[in-house]
Design a protein around this motif. Structure first.
Motif, mmCIF file in Angstrom:
data_model
loop_
_atom_site.group_PDB
_atom_site.id
_atom_site.type_symbol
_atom_site.label_atom_id
_atom_site.label_comp_id
_atom_site.label_asym_id
_atom_site.label_seq_id
_atom_site.Cartn_x
_atom_site.Cartn_y
_atom_site.Cartn_z
ATOM 1 N N CYS A 246 -68.675 15.732 42.988
ATOM 2 C CA CYS A 246 -69.061 14.325 42.876
ATOM 3 C C CYS A 246 -70.590 14.168 42.918
ATOM 4 O O CYS A 246 -71.284 14.971 43.529
ATOM 5 C CB CYS A 246 -68.454 13.498 44.010
ATOM 6 N N ARG A 247 -71.068 13.107 42.262
ATOM 7 C CA ARG A 247 -72.516 12.922 42.175
ATOM 8 C C ARG A 247 -73.146 12.703 43.548
ATOM 9 O O ARG A 247 -74.197 13.242 43.873
ATOM 10 C CB ARG A 247 -72.827 11.725 41.260
ATOM 11 N N PHE A 248 -72.494 11.885 44.392
ATOM 12 C CA PHE A 248 -73.053 11.606 45.725
ATOM 13 C C PHE A 248 -72.340 12.438 46.776
ATOM 14 O O PHE A 248 -71.100 12.521 46.775
ATOM 15 C CB PHE A 248 -72.921 10.124 46.054
ATOM 16 N N ASN A 254 -63.695 6.529 45.932
ATOM 17 C CA ASN A 254 -62.998 5.270 45.786
ATOM 18 C C ASN A 254 -63.628 4.402 44.694
ATOM 19 O O ASN A 254 -62.994 4.111 43.694
ATOM 20 C CB ASN A 254 -62.993 4.554 47.148
ATOM 21 N N LYS A 255 -64.903 4.040 44.875
ATOM 22 C CA LYS A 255 -65.516 3.122 43.914
ATOM 23 C C LYS A 255 -66.809 3.654 43.307
ATOM 24 O O LYS A 255 -67.372 3.064 42.397
ATOM 25 C CB LYS A 255 -65.814 1.794 44.622
ATOM 26 N N GLU A 256 -67.310 4.770 43.854
ATOM 27 C CA GLU A 256 -68.633 5.236 43.443
ATOM 28 C C GLU A 256 -68.676 5.700 41.983
ATOM 29 O O GLU A 256 -67.710 6.264 41.488
ATOM 30 C CB GLU A 256 -69.077 6.412 44.325
ATOM 31 N N PRO A 257 -69.838 5.511 41.342
ATOM 32 C CA PRO A 257 -70.004 6.111 40.011
ATOM 33 C C PRO A 257 -70.163 7.627 40.146
ATOM 34 O O PRO A 257 -70.562 8.120 41.200
ATOM 35 C CB PRO A 257 -71.307 5.471 39.502
ATOM 36 N N GLY A 258 -69.819 8.327 39.094
ATOM 37 C CA GLY A 258 -69.979 9.783 39.105
ATOM 38 C C GLY A 258 -68.996 10.493 40.013
ATOM 39 O O GLY A 258 -69.248 11.611 40.462
ATOM 40 N N TYR A 275 -53.407 10.933 44.938
ATOM 41 C CA TYR A 275 -54.666 10.242 45.172
ATOM 42 C C TYR A 275 -54.453 8.978 46.014
ATOM 43 O O TYR A 275 -55.142 8.755 47.014
ATOM 44 C CB TYR A 275 -55.300 9.901 43.816
ATOM 45 N N ASP A 276 -53.447 8.188 45.633
ATOM 46 C CA ASP A 276 -53.154 6.964 46.390
ATOM 47 C C ASP A 276 -52.788 7.296 47.837
ATOM 48 O O ASP A 276 -53.223 6.622 48.777
ATOM 49 C CB ASP A 276 -51.982 6.193 45.750
ATOM 50 N N ASN A 277 -51.995 8.327 48.014
ATOM 51 C CA ASN A 277 -51.576 8.692 49.376
ATOM 52 C C ASN A 277 -52.750 9.230 50.195
ATOM 53 O O ASN A 277 -52.831 8.986 51.397
ATOM 54 C CB ASN A 277 -50.431 9.695 49.341
ATOM 55 N N TYR A 278 -53.651 9.932 49.538
ATOM 56 C CA TYR A 278 -54.854 10.385 50.235
ATOM 57 C C TYR A 278 -55.633 9.179 50.747
ATOM 58 O O TYR A 278 -55.993 9.100 51.921
ATOM 59 C CB TYR A 278 -55.733 11.250 49.332
ATOM 60 N N LEU A 279 -55.875 8.214 49.857
ATOM 61 C CA LEU A 279 -56.659 7.036 50.255
ATOM 62 C C LEU A 279 -55.949 6.241 51.354
ATOM 63 O O LEU A 279 -56.583 5.764 52.296
ATOM 64 C CB LEU A 279 -56.928 6.126 49.043
ATOM 65 N N SER A 280 -54.629 6.131 51.262
ATOM 66 C CA SER A 280 -53.934 5.331 52.279
ATOM 67 C C SER A 280 -53.926 6.034 53.639
ATOM 68 O O SER A 280 -54.077 5.404 54.678
ATOM 69 C CB SER A 280 -52.518 4.957 51.802
ATOM 70 N N MET A 281 -53.815 7.350 53.629
ATOM 71 C CA MET A 281 -53.856 8.057 54.925
ATOM 72 C C MET A 281 -55.271 8.079 55.494
ATOM 73 O O MET A 281 -55.468 8.039 56.709
ATOM 74 C CB MET A 281 -53.276 9.459 54.785
ATOM 75 N N LEU A 282 -56.256 8.112 54.604
ATOM 76 C CA LEU A 282 -57.647 8.040 55.056
ATOM 77 C C LEU A 282 -57.897 6.696 55.748
ATOM 78 O O LEU A 282 -58.491 6.627 56.820
ATOM 79 C CB LEU A 282 -58.598 8.208 53.866
ATOM 80 N N GLN A 283 -57.410 5.624 55.111
ATOM 81 C CA GLN A 283 -57.556 4.301 55.704
ATOM 82 C C GLN A 283 -56.870 4.259 57.071
ATOM 83 O O GLN A 283 -57.388 3.697 58.027
ATOM 84 C CB GLN A 283 -56.937 3.242 54.768
ATOM 85 N N GLU A 284 -55.725 4.909 57.155
ATOM 86 C CA GLU A 284 -54.972 4.922 58.408
ATOM 87 C C GLU A 284 -55.755 5.616 59.531
ATOM 88 O O GLU A 284 -55.857 5.087 60.638
ATOM 89 C CB GLU A 284 -53.644 5.637 58.169
ATOM 90 N N VAL A 285 -56.331 6.791 59.262
ATOM 91 C CA VAL A 285 -57.076 7.454 60.342
ATOM 92 C C VAL A 285 -58.359 6.691 60.676
ATOM 93 O O VAL A 285 -58.791 6.695 61.822
ATOM 94 C CB VAL A 285 -57.373 8.960 60.077
ATOM 95 N N LYS A 286 -58.925 6.002 59.687
ATOM 96 C CA LYS A 286 -60.110 5.169 59.964
ATOM 97 C C LYS A 286 -59.740 4.010 60.879
ATOM 98 O O LYS A 286 -60.446 3.702 61.821
ATOM 99 C CB LYS A 286 -60.674 4.589 58.667
ATOM 100 N N ASP A 287 -58.620 3.366 60.600
ATOM 101 C CA ASP A 287 -58.178 2.221 61.400
ATOM 102 C C ASP A 287 -57.903 2.634 62.838
ATOM 103 O O ASP A 287 -58.223 1.913 63.768
ATOM 104 C CB ASP A 287 -56.912 1.599 60.801
ATOM 105 N N ILE A 288 -57.328 3.826 63.011
ATOM 106 C CA ILE A 288 -57.031 4.295 64.366
ATOM 107 C C ILE A 288 -58.308 4.429 65.179
ATOM 108 O O ILE A 288 -58.380 4.025 66.320
ATOM 109 C CB ILE A 288 -56.293 5.653 64.314
ATOM 110 N N ARG A 289 -59.360 4.962 64.550
ATOM 111 C CA ARG A 289 -60.631 5.168 65.250
ATOM 112 C C ARG A 289 -61.241 3.841 65.702
ATOM 113 O O ARG A 289 -61.973 3.785 66.664
ATOM 114 C CB ARG A 289 -61.636 5.877 64.347
ATOM 115 N N ARG A 290 -60.968 2.780 64.945
ATOM 116 C CA ARG A 290 -61.636 1.522 65.218
ATOM 117 C C ARG A 290 -61.106 0.846 66.489
ATOM 118 O O ARG A 290 -61.802 0.089 67.127
ATOM 119 C CB ARG A 290 -61.489 0.588 64.010
#
Ligand code: GDP
Ligand code: ZN
Length: 291
Positions: A246-248, A254-258, A275-290
């Motif tokens: 990836c460029r960055f 998710n939304k970045e160019p490149g 891909y969808d399941n990766y993003l949804s599980m990522l969101q889940e572990v992020k929410d837990i941390r919050r």
């Protein structure tokens, strides 16, 4: 001293299989001091008391893996069973099992069972998704005895835990691999007819064709809250492989160019559902941390 493997542990006794014999053993206090508790699956050295053929566990070899549920050491692989139908496959759940297997250091083999019920090519769809992601995958049918020998070959010389939702055919598969070999249900304890609680003891079962199977299905909880946000991607290996391009460097794919991950999804090299399941599980572990 004899070298063997612990196949069962009950109330401070460990049953150690050495060749064709099983010795009832106790553990030396030495382990307790070091806070190492022998586990089913441990490779051990035992000393036998000639008078009554019981023994002592003298040494535990280093473990390659250590499962918590069920508590077993040195498991090499998980066979993750899903059905084509009855119940319908849930790919989000499959990805969850794959993630947990990988997190615990196990190789995963996906087994798509009930292939006899496939009428609309659903099985090929699933097969393609996971072949592309680099997984080993076997199509089986207990009804038509398809794929059973291939599965049996995969179990040879390994310690294997079966996992997957209930009703997909885990016990039936094992019975097809070897009769008289019934996988226990996932319950940890159950009441007997007299109302007493009996604890389930996990046990290793040796296959005639070579290898060992854990008699209790794996991963009874599907929590992923212990997985770190920035580590999750490593368990979606085909996403991880792409992400380095990836460029960055901080790309969240998710939304970045490149973003090469998104590009791979558009080009169907990474499947949309992974891909969808990766993003949804990522969101889940992020929410837990919050919280
Ligand atoms: P488990 O909960 O995963 O252990 O599933 P079971 O082994 O108890 O199987 C659930 C049901 O699926 C039983 O009625 C089995 O007879 C049935 N079953 C298992 N394998 C197959 C298969 O390959 N094809 C079909 N049509 N049914 C199967
Ligand atoms: Zn990216």
């Amino acid at each position: 001293m004899l070298e063997g493997i612990i196949i069962k542990g009950i109330g401070g006794f460990y049953y150690v299989k050495v060749g064709d014999r099983i010795y009832e053993c106790r553990a030396r206090g030495l382990f307790r001091k070091n806070k190492i508790i022998p586990l089913v699956g441990d490779r051990v050295l035992i000393k036998i008391n000639k008078e009554d053929n019981t023994g002592y566990v003298e040494e535990i070899y280093d473990r390659t893996t250590e499962l918590i549920r069920p508590p077993v050491a040195n498991v090499n692989q998980a066979v993750i069973v899903f059905a084509v139908k009855k119940p319908d496959p849930n790919l989000w759940l499959l990805d969850r099992f794959l993630l947990l297997a990988s997190y615990q250091g196990l190789d995963a083999i996906i087994c798509i069972n009930k292939s006899d019920l496939d009428v609309d090519g659903e099985i090929d769809n699933i097969y393609d998704i996971y072949k592309k992601a680099g997984y080993q995958i076997i199509k089986t049918s207990c009804t038509n005895r398809i794929g059973i020998d291939e599965l049996k070959r995969q179990l040879k010389d390994k310690i294997t835990v079966f996992a997957g939702p209930s009703g997909v055919g885990k016990s039936t598969l094992l019975n097809n691999i070897q009769s008289n070999l019934k996988l226990q249900t996932g319950e940890i304890s159950q009441k007997t007819s007299r109302g007493k609680h009996t604890t389930r003891h996990v046990e290793l079962i040796e296959l005639d064709s070579g290898g060992w199977v854990v008699d209790t299905p794996g991963f009874s909880t599907l929590d992923i809250d212990f997985i770190k946000e920035d580590e999750l991607i490593k368990y979606f290996i085909e996403v991880y492989d792409r992400s380095s391009l990836c460029r960055f460097s901080g790309c969240s794919h998710n939304k970045e160019p490149g973003c090469e991950v998104k590009k791979a999804v558009e080009e169907r090299e990474i499947s949309q559902s992974r891909y969808d399941n990766y993003l949804s599980m990522l969101q889940e572990v992020k929410d837990i941390r919050r919280y």
